[in-house]
Design a protein around this motif. Structure first.
Motif, PDB file in Angstrom:
ATOM      1  N   THR A  97       3.767   9.124   2.399  1.00 24.95           N
ATOM      2  CA  THR A  97       3.928   8.529   1.076  1.00 24.95           C
ATOM      3  C   THR A  97       2.879   9.021   0.086  1.00 24.95           C
ATOM      4  O   THR A  97       3.080   8.961  -1.126  1.00 24.95           O
ATOM      5  N   ARG A  98       1.750   9.527   0.596  1.00 26.76           N
ATOM      6  CA  ARG A  98       0.732  10.090  -0.298  1.00 26.76           C
ATOM      7  C   ARG A  98       1.074  11.505  -0.749  1.00 26.76           C
ATOM      8  O   ARG A  98       0.584  11.968  -1.783  1.00 26.76           O
ATOM      9  N   THR A  99       1.875  12.213   0.027  1.00 28.58           N
ATOM     10  CA  THR A  99       2.091  13.635  -0.257  1.00 28.58           C
ATOM     11  C   THR A  99       3.521  13.973  -0.660  1.00 28.58           C
ATOM     12  O   THR A  99       3.790  15.115  -1.029  1.00 28.58           O
ATOM     13  N   ASN A 148       1.447   4.330  -2.862  1.00 23.96           N
ATOM     14  CA  ASN A 148       1.164   5.745  -2.594  1.00 23.96           C
ATOM     15  C   ASN A 148       2.163   6.683  -3.253  1.00 23.96           C
ATOM     16  O   ASN A 148       1.852   7.836  -3.553  1.00 23.96           O
ATOM     17  N   LEU A 149       3.394   6.202  -3.438  1.00 21.85           N
ATOM     18  CA  LEU A 149       4.492   7.077  -3.835  1.00 21.85           C
ATOM     19  C   LEU A 149       4.351   7.587  -5.264  1.00 21.85           C
ATOM     20  O   LEU A 149       3.924   6.867  -6.163  1.00 21.85           O
ATOM     21  N   THR A 150       4.720   8.850  -5.458  1.00 23.22           N
ATOM     22  CA  THR A 150       4.800   9.461  -6.784  1.00 23.22           C
ATOM     23  C   THR A 150       6.254   9.818  -7.048  1.00 23.22           C
ATOM     24  O   THR A 150       6.918  10.409  -6.190  1.00 23.22           O
ATOM     25  N   ARG A 189       0.821  -1.203   0.000  1.00 19.87           N
ATOM     26  CA  ARG A 189       0.000   0.000   0.000  1.00 19.87           C
ATOM     27  C   ARG A 189       0.854   1.251   0.000  1.00 19.87           C
ATOM     28  O   ARG A 189       0.607   2.184  -0.777  1.00 19.87           O
ATOM     29  N   LEU A 190       1.862   1.293   0.866  1.00 21.46           N
ATOM     30  CA  LEU A 190       2.703   2.473   0.931  1.00 21.46           C
ATOM     31  C   LEU A 190       3.490   2.654  -0.361  1.00 21.46           C
ATOM     32  O   LEU A 190       3.678   3.779  -0.838  1.00 21.46           O
ATOM     33  N   ASP A 232       1.566   6.630   5.964  1.00 21.72           N
ATOM     34  CA  ASP A 232       0.572   6.678   4.892  1.00 21.72           C
ATOM     35  C   ASP A 232       0.435   8.105   4.361  1.00 21.72           C
ATOM     36  O   ASP A 232       0.397   8.338   3.147  1.00 21.72           O
ATOM     37  N   THR A 233       0.364   9.079   5.275  1.00 25.00           N
ATOM     38  CA  THR A 233       0.269  10.476   4.852  1.00 25.00           C
ATOM     39  C   THR A 233       1.506  10.913   4.092  1.00 25.00           C
ATOM     40  O   THR A 233       1.418  11.561   3.038  1.00 25.00           O
TER      41      THR A 233
END
Length: 368
Positions: free
Chosen positions: A281-283, A56-58, A52-53, A278-279
């Motif tokens: 890796t999303r941002t 998330n990554l960009t 999941r993490l 989680d936050t």
């Protein structure tokens, strides 16, 4: 563009005692703890969490976009990382105020983090967003080419061509190869502070800045995410109103943030650790070299020997632009001392930052 100006020209800065050398140290840990959460969770063997993490990554393939016309890698084990705070107005960032109102983005904060050979020391150089620079020709992530431009603001490089353009601009300014790139946006910063339970700081004077939606009386405060964002973005509420004062506030907040991370005991609270990871890796946006949980794990593992006492944090030497009081010009001779020190993997000499303009916000904010 003239890169020189008359010493002392521009807004008068309030004279304050210079911050002691030891209090400037902290920046790398404030960057690295975010990836450290990924490291711990990955090491715990939670495969579903890893997947999941990782999803998330960009990441951006900056090496492909920039090609081979770049400074050479150091080859001595040292690394340079460009860390950027983005003021994108898209999505959840739009309501946070300031920045590019048209949905675009600019670099709101920039730090060149030099990890010295052996990964036991690091130097951090903040680059003022209002610095007037010559931007080289660059290619954006869509393959579009943007012509070179002289005498433009540093933060416009990001607005023009995104991450690859700002990396190329920094490499042109410094003749240093940026080995990695890390970017975080407003929403991510705010959420991380909230999930930490806020960050405590002390202000020595009232701060009232409607532009950054911040109003604080002198004293000790536990800031939530929105207040923390207002603090690190304020400029008109402190010092001489320049971006240099904002950088001093940002450095002080980083020290408080590092302490808060330690106080909340992330490593003993798996749920909080996961929420923050989680936050993050999303941002966070990275270069492709850091675009997986495994690569972040390896990167952070290489930084574990660096503590706050092993840091040197400075601002790129600049002078006020006599033609535009809200702009600054690189102080070429002194800046060259900084870049040569990093290229040679040595300490930044004190003479490089002596007598440079500071913004007059020393000591206004401190870790409580």
């Amino acid at each position: 563009m003239s890169a020189e100006s008359t010493p002392g020209a521009g807004p008068p800065a309030r004279r304050r005692r210079r911050t002691p050398h030891g209090r400037r140290r902290s920046g790398l840990k404030a960057m690295a703890w975010t990836a450290a959460a990924v490291l711990v969770l990955g090491g715990a063997g939670a495969g579903y969490v890893y997947v999941r993490l990782n999803g998330n990554l960009t990441s951006i393939d900056i090496d492909r976009l920039l090609g081979t016309d770049r400074p050479e890698k150091a080859g001595d084990g040292s690394e340079n990382v460009l860390v950027l705070g983005s003021d994108s107005r898209s999505g959840g960032n739009r309501k946070l105020g300031g920045g590019a109102d048209d949905g675009g983005a600019r670099s709101d904060a920039a730090m060149i983090v030099h990890v010295h050979e052996g990964h036991r020391k690091a130097s951090v150089v903040s680059v003022p967003r209002d610095t007037v620079v010559d931007r080289p020709e660059c290619t954006d992530t869509e393959g579009g080419t943007h012509p070179a431009a002289n005498g433009v603001m540093f933060n416009s490089a990001y607005a023009t061509g995104g991450a690859a353009c700002v990396v190329k601009t920094v490499e042109s300014m410094t003749d240093l190869r940026m080995d990695h790139y890390l970017e975080v946006d407003f929403t991510g910063f705010r959420k991380i502070v909230d999930e930490l339970g806020g960050v405590e700081v002390t202000t020595t004077e009232d701060i009232d800045d409607p532009d950054s939606h911040l109003e604080l009386a002198a004293g000790t405060h536990r800031l939530d995410g929105a207040q923390a964002l207002g603090l690190v973005r304020t400029r008109h509420g402190v010092g001489d109103g320049s971006d240099l004062g904002r950088i001093q506030i940002q450095q002080a907040f980083l020290r408080a943030l590092v302490r808060q991370v330690k106080d909340v005991g992330l490593l003993t609270d798996p749920r909080k650790l996961y929420d923050i990871a989680d936050t993050v890796t999303r941002t966070v946006t990275t270069d492709s070299g850091l675009g997986s949980v495994n690569s972040l794990m390896s990167f952070v593992d290489g930084l574990k020997g660096i503590g706050p006492g092993d840091m040197d944090m400075v601002t790129m030497p600049v002078r006020y632009d006599p033609a535009a009081p809200n702009r600054v010009l690189p102080w070429k001779e002194k800046a060259r001392l900084v870049w040569e020190a990093l290229k040679n993997d040595g300490p930044i000499p004190r003479s490089a930052t002596a007598d440079t303009v500071t913004g007059g916000a020393e000591g206004v904010v401190s870790a409580s």
